[in-house]
Design an enzyme around this catalytic site. Sequence first.
Site, PDB file in Angstrom:
ATOM      1  N   ARG A 171     -31.116   0.517  -3.662  1.00  0.00           N
ATOM      2  CA  ARG A 171     -31.568  -0.789  -3.143  1.00  0.00           C
ATOM      3  C   ARG A 171     -30.818  -1.214  -1.874  1.00  0.00           C
ATOM      4  NH1 ARG A 171     -35.482  -2.717  -5.902  1.00  0.00           N
ATOM      5  NH2 ARG A 171     -35.818  -1.889  -7.984  1.00  0.00           N
ATOM      6  N   LEU A 172     -30.289  -0.240  -1.162  1.00  0.00           N
ATOM      7  CA  LEU A 172     -29.633  -0.580   0.115  1.00  0.00           C
ATOM      8  C   LEU A 172     -30.682  -0.531   1.230  1.00  0.00           C
ATOM      9  CD1 LEU A 172     -26.358   1.523  -0.364  1.00  0.00           C
ATOM     10  CD2 LEU A 172     -26.695  -0.922  -0.709  1.00  0.00           C
TER      11      LEU A 172
END
Length: 192
Positions: A171-172
């Site tokens: 989720r970066l």
Amino acid sequence: MTIKSDPIAYFQQLYAQVENVPLSNAMSLATASSDGKPTVRMVLLKHVDERGFVFYTNDLSPKATQIKDNPYAALCFWWTTIGFQIRVEGTVTQVSAQESDAYFASRPRNSQISAWASKQSQSIKTTALFQKKVALVEKKFHNQPIPRPSFWSGYLITPSMIEFWENKIHRLHHRLVYHRKQQGWSTELLQP
Ligand SMILES: Cc1cc2nc3c(=O)[nH]c(=O)nc-3n(C[C@H](O)[C@H](O)[C@H](O)COP(=O)(O)O)c2cc1C
């Protein structure tokens, strides 16, 4: 101007990477009534250039009526093969009659006929009744070129904001937003 400093050129560069993916030109189009009630539906991107994003529709449809009353729209693309969501916001104007004519002339004949036959989004009792309307249009233009209906045209979204959201592990996600300035664009990164 490098591609990264021009979001439309950046869009075009990514679009080229998905051109063979079915319906990569499908985009959700959000419009709103003058009292702010939103509506969203899919349309097809038919042209993109330095002006912005063009789709075609029936000028009497609910979406076109909303655009007349409130000439702002938002678009959203999701390109799964490259993991990009692209959001666009901006003002909407009709393209020139010549541009709409040229695009309409390039459409398959059956699509031209259904543009004439459809009072888009109005109710009809049965599918058979609509097929009758199609047959009447076919008869009317039998063996003739089909002109663009006066109630069908292209709409240009001139972007004031474009966001490129790129899928990353854990989720970066990478989010790059462009805002239009008097001259050129400003950019900022957003937290995912
Ligand atoms: C993938 C896809 C592409 C579509 N492309 C268009 C389009 O380019 N133009 C259009 O008028 N409707 C298109 N439609 C139909 C619209 O989603 C919508 O049903 C129709 O335009 C009526 O919308 P309105 O009642 O909000 O005006 C498409 C639907 C799908 C699922």
